[in-house]
Write a protein that holds these residues in place. Structure first.
Motif, PDB file in Angstrom:
ATOM      1  N   HIS A 152      42.650  41.149  51.075  1.00  0.00           N
ATOM      2  CA  HIS A 152      43.996  40.703  51.446  1.00  0.00           C
ATOM      3  C   HIS A 152      44.868  40.543  50.211  1.00  0.00           C
ATOM      4  O   HIS A 152      46.045  40.936  50.208  1.00  0.00           O
ATOM      5  CB  HIS A 152      43.909  39.381  52.215  1.00  0.00           C
ATOM      6  N   LYS A 158      45.814  44.005  48.934  1.00  0.00           N
ATOM      7  CA  LYS A 158      46.826  44.577  49.814  1.00  0.00           C
ATOM      8  C   LYS A 158      48.194  43.957  49.529  1.00  0.00           C
ATOM      9  O   LYS A 158      49.208  44.668  49.453  1.00  0.00           O
ATOM     10  CB  LYS A 158      46.443  44.373  51.277  1.00  0.00           C
ATOM     11  N   SER A 159      48.227  42.657  49.348  1.00  0.00           N
ATOM     12  CA  SER A 159      49.486  41.964  49.044  1.00  0.00           C
ATOM     13  C   SER A 159      50.052  42.376  47.698  1.00  0.00           C
ATOM     14  O   SER A 159      51.250  42.580  47.560  1.00  0.00           O
ATOM     15  CB  SER A 159      49.279  40.451  49.063  1.00  0.00           C
ATOM     16  N   SER A 160      49.184  42.546  46.707  1.00  0.00           N
ATOM     17  CA  SER A 160      49.672  42.937  45.389  1.00  0.00           C
ATOM     18  C   SER A 160      50.158  44.386  45.406  1.00  0.00           C
ATOM     19  O   SER A 160      51.100  44.731  44.693  1.00  0.00           O
ATOM     20  CB  SER A 160      48.585  42.748  44.325  1.00  0.00           C
ATOM     21  N   ASP A 161      49.539  45.235  46.236  1.00  0.00           N
ATOM     22  CA  ASP A 161      50.015  46.617  46.367  1.00  0.00           C
ATOM     23  C   ASP A 161      51.394  46.662  47.036  1.00  0.00           C
ATOM     24  O   ASP A 161      52.221  47.487  46.683  1.00  0.00           O
ATOM     25  CB  ASP A 161      49.025  47.464  47.173  1.00  0.00           C
ATOM     26  N   GLN A 162      51.615  45.788  48.002  1.00  0.00           N
ATOM     27  CA  GLN A 162      52.913  45.732  48.685  1.00  0.00           C
ATOM     28  C   GLN A 162      54.012  45.238  47.768  1.00  0.00           C
ATOM     29  O   GLN A 162      55.153  45.644  47.885  1.00  0.00           O
ATOM     30  CB  GLN A 162      52.825  44.844  49.934  1.00  0.00           C
ATOM     31  N   MET A 163      53.660  44.348  46.848  1.00  0.00           N
ATOM     32  CA  MET A 163      54.649  43.820  45.905  1.00  0.00           C
ATOM     33  C   MET A 163      55.008  44.841  44.849  1.00  0.00           C
ATOM     34  O   MET A 163      56.112  44.811  44.316  1.00  0.00           O
ATOM     35  CB  MET A 163      54.123  42.542  45.248  1.00  0.00           C
TER      36      MET A 163
END
Length: 186
Positions: A177, A180-185
């Protein structure tokens, strides 16, 4: 790559844990034979060198994980036998092995390791109690007490398998998770 890193770490954990759990009984006079110390330490270091070499040349990390866990469980059982059997505090190493299997092999591996530790420990203590194999230490408790001790060990092994599996799964999900969050940022 993550499993390879954990296997590499397991080599160092094995050397440290076995060294401590072999040297402490040696200093406290728990070993009946100095030959046992050399055999165990030599086996641990030789197997660690073998696992290290295999890690460099082979990419079948699942198979290596299962083999390392199985080999460690057998070494722990021999160490328990040589340091007092049912009276040995070294059986706590089984818990560390179950924890490492939950990290390396996920749910199935943790429960396989817990079941294997339970089965091998039960068979070992029964064989010593019936005199089929030589044990070190006291004659051991009476049969009902031995059954109680074995039952507690099995319960403990299964509980550690379940809890360590739950913790490692939670950490895996949190890591995924977070990634995934760091990729979205980005």
């Amino acid at each position: 790559a993550d499993r390879r890193k954990w296997l590499h770490g397991l080599i160092y954990v094995r050397i440290a844990a076995f060294s401590v759990f072999i040297l402490i009984p040696w200093f406290t006079g728990k070993f009946s034979s100095p030959h046992d110390i050399g055999l165990l330490l030599g086996s641990v270091f030789a197997l660690s060198a073998l696992w290290y070499a295999l890690l460099r040349i082979d990419t079948h990390y699942d198979l290596q994980s299962y083999l390392q866990i199985l080999t460690d469980i057998l070494l722990i059982t021999f160490l328990v036998n040589r340091t007092g059997g049912v009276d040995s505090y070294v059986s706590n190493l089984y818990f560390l092995e179950i924890l490492m299997s939950s990290i390396l092999l996920e749910r199935r591996g943790a429960f396989i390791a817990g079941t294997l530790c339970s089965t091998i420990h039960l068979i070992h203590l029964d064989l010593v109690k019936y005199g089929a194999i030589e044990g070190v230490g006291s004659g051991g408790p009476d049969w009902p007490d031995l059954q109680f001790i074995i039952g507690l060990n099995i319960l403990g092994f299964c509980a550690v398998a379940y809890l360590s599996n739950h913790l490692s799964e939670s950490l895996r999900h949190a890591g995924a998770h977070l990634e995934k969050s760091s990729d979205q940022m980005a």
